[in-house]
Design a protein around this motif. Structure first.
Motif, short mmCIF file in Angstrom:
data_model
loop_
_atom_site.label_atom_id
_atom_site.label_comp_id
_atom_site.label_asym_id
_atom_site.label_seq_id
_atom_site.Cartn_x
_atom_site.Cartn_y
_atom_site.Cartn_z
N MET A 23 98.85 -62.32 26.29
CA MET A 23 99.40 -62.76 27.80
C MET A 23 98.29 -62.23 28.77
O MET A 23 98.43 -62.98 29.56
CB MET A 23 100.75 -61.83 27.86
CG MET A 23 101.55 -62.33 29.22
SD MET A 23 102.13 -63.72 29.12
CE MET A 23 103.05 -63.67 30.64
N THR A 24 97.78 -61.04 28.61
CA THR A 24 96.59 -60.74 29.56
C THR A 24 95.66 -61.89 29.67
O THR A 24 95.27 -61.84 30.53
CB THR A 24 96.36 -59.43 29.25
OG1 THR A 24 97.42 -58.38 29.21
CG2 THR A 24 95.36 -58.74 30.02
N GLN A 25 95.12 -62.18 28.52
CA GLN A 25 94.03 -63.22 28.37
C GLN A 25 94.35 -64.52 29.19
O GLN A 25 93.79 -64.96 29.90
CB GLN A 25 93.68 -63.40 27.09
CG GLN A 25 92.42 -64.26 26.91
CD GLN A 25 91.28 -63.68 27.43
OE1 GLN A 25 90.91 -62.48 27.57
NE2 GLN A 25 90.55 -64.59 28.49
N GLU A 26 95.82 -64.89 29.01
CA GLU A 26 96.36 -66.11 29.80
C GLU A 26 95.96 -65.94 31.25
O GLU A 26 95.52 -66.85 32.14
CB GLU A 26 97.60 -66.48 29.39
CG GLU A 26 97.58 -66.95 27.86
CD GLU A 26 99.18 -67.25 27.53
OE1 GLU A 26 100.28 -67.38 28.32
OE2 GLU A 26 99.21 -67.34 26.25
N LEU A 27 96.56 -64.89 31.75
CA LEU A 27 96.47 -64.45 33.11
C LEU A 27 95.32 -64.30 33.71
O LEU A 27 94.67 -64.86 34.67
CB LEU A 27 97.31 -63.08 33.58
CG LEU A 27 98.84 -63.17 33.33
CD1 LEU A 27 99.67 -61.84 33.22
CD2 LEU A 27 99.57 -64.34 34.29
N LEU A 28 94.42 -63.72 33.04
CA LEU A 28 92.96 -63.74 33.38
C LEU A 28 92.34 -65.35 33.24
O LEU A 28 91.70 -65.61 34.13
CB LEU A 28 92.11 -62.92 32.31
CG LEU A 28 92.31 -61.27 32.53
CD1 LEU A 28 91.47 -60.61 31.07
CD2 LEU A 28 91.94 -60.93 33.75
N ASP A 29 92.47 -66.13 32.28
CA ASP A 29 92.07 -67.32 32.35
C ASP A 29 92.60 -68.39 33.55
O ASP A 29 91.82 -68.90 34.25
CB ASP A 29 92.47 -68.08 31.19
CG ASP A 29 91.52 -67.77 29.84
OD1 ASP A 29 90.76 -66.96 30.17
OD2 ASP A 29 92.13 -67.79 28.78
N GLN A 30 93.89 -67.88 33.88
CA GLN A 30 94.48 -68.66 35.02
C GLN A 30 93.82 -68.35 36.13
O GLN A 30 93.63 -69.04 37.09
CB GLN A 30 95.95 -68.34 34.85
CG GLN A 30 96.86 -68.86 36.14
CD GLN A 30 98.23 -68.54 36.13
OE1 GLN A 30 98.58 -67.88 35.29
NE2 GLN A 30 98.91 -69.25 37.05
N ALA A 31 93.61 -67.05 36.37
CA ALA A 31 92.71 -66.65 37.68
C ALA A 31 91.52 -66.95 37.74
O ALA A 31 90.98 -67.25 38.94
CB ALA A 31 92.81 -64.65 37.90
N ALA A 84 94.75 -74.11 29.39
CA ALA A 84 93.95 -74.18 28.33
C ALA A 84 92.34 -74.20 28.92
O ALA A 84 92.07 -75.13 29.82
CB ALA A 84 94.01 -75.15 27.38
N THR A 85 91.67 -73.22 28.38
CA THR A 85 90.25 -73.21 29.13
C THR A 85 89.40 -73.73 27.79
O THR A 85 89.73 -73.24 26.86
CB THR A 85 89.76 -71.82 29.53
OG1 THR A 85 90.07 -70.93 28.70
CG2 THR A 85 90.60 -71.52 30.97
N ALA A 86 88.38 -74.17 28.00
CA ALA A 86 87.45 -74.58 27.02
C ALA A 86 86.11 -73.62 26.80
O ALA A 86 85.79 -73.25 27.98
CB ALA A 86 87.18 -76.00 26.89
N GLU A 87 85.58 -73.80 25.60
CA GLU A 87 84.24 -73.24 25.60
C GLU A 87 83.34 -73.96 26.50
O GLU A 87 83.31 -75.24 26.36
CB GLU A 87 83.87 -73.04 24.15
CG GLU A 87 82.76 -72.23 23.99
CD GLU A 87 82.14 -71.93 22.74
OE1 GLU A 87 81.03 -72.00 22.35
OE2 GLU A 87 83.24 -71.66 21.72
N LEU A 88 82.39 -73.41 27.42
CA LEU A 88 81.34 -74.26 27.83
C LEU A 88 80.44 -74.84 27.04
O LEU A 88 80.13 -74.21 26.19
CB LEU A 88 80.87 -73.40 28.95
CG LEU A 88 81.43 -72.71 30.05
CD1 LEU A 88 80.67 -71.89 31.14
CD2 LEU A 88 82.01 -73.91 30.97
#
Length: 180
Positions: free
Chosen positions: A1-9, A141-145
């Motif tokens: 959950m924390t990683q999802e919030l960090l990705d969203q931010a 969803a974030t993708a690897e650069l």
């Protein structure tokens, strides 16, 4: 959950601060074949109400190839300072119907960021008649650069670059005036 919030931010802050995003539209699958991918294109945008808002596909506006209502897109955000890639995220394309409250709010934000509009204050009515206003809503969803430069040959265009400076021009510009 924390990683999802960090990705969203990260997605929100990076996209808010960047004036330019690279968008690759992925069209809806055709019944006879696989998904068609359109090359990524640099687009100006504004971040409004949790999504990147774009205007285009009209005379004098940016093209929006491969971005269809209900389709998917991959957005790569660059740093405004250094120009490097910060984050890449997936989103859903939503086309806003003209003169709805969501369209009016998005257009009000876009209008403030549109540079060199040929028709000034009348551009919002032109956008309603001739253009599309889209929202790219993050799916979370974030993708690897991607690695490497991703540099490609420019697309063919009728635009030309300036010709070389005539050999005599520097002498003419730097020539000292004769004193009388």
């Amino acid at each position: 959950m924390t990683q999802e919030l960090l990705d969203q931010a990260l997605v929100e802050e990076a996209t808010k601060k960047s004036g330019l995003i690279w968008v690759r539209g992925i069209s809806v699958p055709a019944p006879s074949g696989p998904d068609d991918e359109v090359p990524a294109q640099a687009l100006w945008h504004v971040w409004h109400d949790g999504a990147a808002c774009l205007v285009g596909d009209g005379p004098g506006e940016q093209p929006l190839p491969g971005l269809i209502d209900g389709g998917d897109a991959v957005v790569t955000v660059r740093s405004k300072d250094k120009g490097g890639r910060l984050v890449s995220w997936s989103g859903t394309v939503v086309e806003l119907a003209e003169h709805t409250p969501a369209w009016e709010a998005a257009v009000a934000e876009l209008k403030g960021k549109r540079l060199n509009a040929p028709d000034g204050e009348a551009m919002t009515e032109r956008w309603a008649r001739e253009c599309r206003v889209l929202r790219l809503e993050p799916t979370g969803a974030t993708a690897e650069l991607p690695q490497g430069s991703l540099a490609e040959r420019p697309l063919p265009t009728p635009a030309t670059t300036r010709r070389p400076v005539p050999a005599a021009l520097p002498r003419l510009l730097l020539k000292k005036r004769k004193r009388r």
